[in-house]
Design a protein around this motif. Structure first.
Motif, PDB file in Angstrom:
ATOM      1  N   ASP A  17       0.461  -0.991   0.322  1.00 12.71           N
ATOM      2  CA  ASP A  17       0.181  -0.092   0.389  1.00 12.71           C
ATOM      3  C   ASP A  17       0.530   1.266   0.061  1.00 12.71           C
ATOM      4  O   ASP A  17       0.922   1.628   0.884  1.00 12.71           O
ATOM      5  CB  ASP A  17      -0.872  -0.036   1.022  1.00 12.71           C
ATOM      6  N   HIS A  57      -6.304   2.528  -4.213  1.00  7.54           N
ATOM      7  CA  HIS A  57      -5.669   1.759  -4.936  1.00  7.54           C
ATOM      8  C   HIS A  57      -5.924   1.510  -3.700  1.00  7.54           C
ATOM      9  O   HIS A  57      -5.818   0.084  -3.375  1.00  7.54           O
ATOM     10  CB  HIS A  57      -3.955   1.720  -4.362  1.00  7.54           C
ATOM     11  N   LYS A  82      -8.709   0.660  -1.576  1.00  9.56           N
ATOM     12  CA  LYS A  82      -9.734  -0.314  -1.481  1.00  9.56           C
ATOM     13  C   LYS A  82      -9.198  -0.873  -2.393  1.00  9.56           C
ATOM     14  O   LYS A  82     -10.579  -2.084  -2.854  1.00  9.56           O
ATOM     15  CB  LYS A  82     -10.528   0.684  -1.782  1.00  9.56           C
ATOM     16  N   THR A  83      -8.140  -1.356  -3.220  1.00 11.82           N
ATOM     17  CA  THR A  83      -8.481  -2.453  -4.285  1.00 11.82           C
ATOM     18  C   THR A  83      -7.796  -3.983  -3.525  1.00 11.82           C
ATOM     19  O   THR A  83      -7.077  -4.956  -4.408  1.00 11.82           O
ATOM     20  CB  THR A  83      -7.715  -2.443  -4.928  1.00 11.82           C
ATOM     21  N   THR A  84      -6.814  -3.367  -2.306  1.00 13.08           N
ATOM     22  CA  THR A  84      -5.768  -4.973  -1.770  1.00 13.08           C
ATOM     23  C   THR A  84      -6.891  -6.146  -0.847  1.00 13.08           C
ATOM     24  O   THR A  84      -7.924  -5.044  -0.297  1.00 13.08           O
ATOM     25  CB  THR A  84      -5.192  -3.972  -0.431  1.00 13.08           C
ATOM     26  N   SER A  85      -6.223  -6.313  -0.539  1.00 12.80           N
ATOM     27  CA  SER A  85      -6.959  -7.617   0.274  1.00 12.80           C
ATOM     28  C   SER A  85      -6.917  -7.597   1.693  1.00 12.80           C
ATOM     29  O   SER A  85      -7.703  -8.345   2.143  1.00 12.80           O
ATOM     30  CB  SER A  85      -5.870  -8.920  -0.045  1.00 12.80           C
ATOM     31  N   TYR A 116      -7.404  -4.616   2.462  1.00 11.07           N
ATOM     32  CA  TYR A 116      -9.141  -4.395   3.073  1.00 11.07           C
ATOM     33  C   TYR A 116     -10.323  -4.222   2.719  1.00 11.07           C
ATOM     34  O   TYR A 116     -11.658  -4.243   3.552  1.00 11.07           O
ATOM     35  CB  TYR A 116      -8.877  -2.960   1.545  1.00 11.07           C
ATOM     36  N   ASN A 117      -9.988  -5.615   2.061  1.00 12.80           N
ATOM     37  CA  ASN A 117     -10.849  -6.660   1.429  1.00 12.80           C
ATOM     38  C   ASN A 117     -11.191  -7.882   3.236  1.00 12.80           C
ATOM     39  O   ASN A 117     -12.862  -8.034   3.268  1.00 12.80           O
ATOM     40  CB  ASN A 117     -10.966  -7.621   1.227  1.00 12.80           C
TER      41      ASN A 117
END
Length: 295
Positions: A109, A141, A143-146, A148-149
């Motif tokens: 990140d 970006h 919010k596209t990461t694992s 954040y998931n």
């Protein structure tokens, strides 16, 4: 023959202008350097005196990314206030440990400057995420990461009672507004988020007072219990600001209010420049482990 005309001299850039130019370095370039450097370092790791191994390459990449990020202003920050269902607190903290700690990893990140998880001192089921990014692209970006998931999946599972978001930044403020020095290795036991609305014709006076308060609060000789002090500006209302103050404990916070630099703020407030103020008391000491408050 007549002498050749003299070449025009380039204008001198004052140090202050040079500093301003460095602060304006595009966040996209910072992200590019942070992510591309490991590839460059690995490609040339055999050159003597450069990078001795791919492992050292990764270390160098993280250091460079950290240095670049620490010189950048917060172009996109959020204060996310959430209320969690009491029987889901453990699940929430497990998800947030993943999100918070991996957000700080520049390899995962690169545009995240800071991520703290804070707990409301008046209601243990309420929390605040303090997230700072280089710009909106970096925030997107994230919010596209694992990692954040992990938070997104917890939220989707129904563990959140309510959520509100305040968007903030420091890019419109002088460099002193966002702290770049380390905060120590202990979680804050006493912190506040102070939201103020300043009268428009008093903004300059306010910033002058806050520069004294903010900068000197970080001086351990003057304010030993202060771990962090950031001044943030609301992105939707330029007259609204947030102080993020983190202290080691209540004694550290009480000492702060005895200092001459705190008086700069108190005197401004006493002069009538303040339209409104609200305070949220938070801490990170009750959250298991030491991950919630970034060092």
């Amino acid at each position: 023959s007549p002498p050749a005309p003299a070449r025009p001299r380039r204008p001198f850039l004052a140090p202050a202008m040079a500093r301003g130019a460095s602060r304006a370095l595009p966040a996209a370039l910072l992200l590019l350097l942070a992510t591309a450097w490991p590839l460059v370092a690995v490609r040339f790791h055999g050159l003597p005196g450069f990078i001795g191994s791919s492992g050292r390459s990764a270390v160098a990449a993280r250091r460079i990314a950290h240095t670049l990020a620490s010189r950048a202003a917060v172009g996109s920050g959020v204060l996310v206030s959430v209320e969690i269902k009491p029987d889901r607190i453990e699940d929430f903290l497990s998800a947030m440990e993943v999100d918070v700690t991996k957000s700080r990893d520049k390899a995962l990140d690169p545009g995240c400057l800071r991520f703290d998880l804070l707990r409301d001192r008046d209601d243990p089921d309420k929390f605040v995420f303090y997230e700072c990014y280089l710009d909106d692209g970096a925030a997107a970006h994230h919010k596209t990461t694992s990692h954040y998931n992990a938070w997104a999946e917890f939220k989707a599972s129904g563990g959140v009672v309510s959520q509100s978001v305040a968007k903030v930044e420091t890019a419109s403020l002088p460099a002193w507004a966002f702290q770049t020095s380390d905060c120590g290795n202990k979680p804050t036991g006493s912190a506040v988020l102070v939201t103020v609305d300043i009268k428009p014709d008093r903004i300059d006076d306010f910033l002058k007072a806050m520069e004294d308060d903010v900068a000197k609060s970080r001086d351990k000789a003057l304010d030993p219990g202060c771990l962090r002090f950031d001044l943030l500006r609301d992105r939707e209302d330029p007259n609204k600001f947030v102080f993020y103050e983190a202290y080691s404990d209540d004694e550290g916070a009480a000492h702060h209010k005895t200092t001459s630099h705190y008086k700069s703020w108190a005197d401004f407030k006493g002069s009538g420049g303040l339209a409104s103020q609200s305070v949220t008391k938070v801490e990170a000491a009750s959250i298991p482990g030491t991950w919630a408050f970034q060092a």
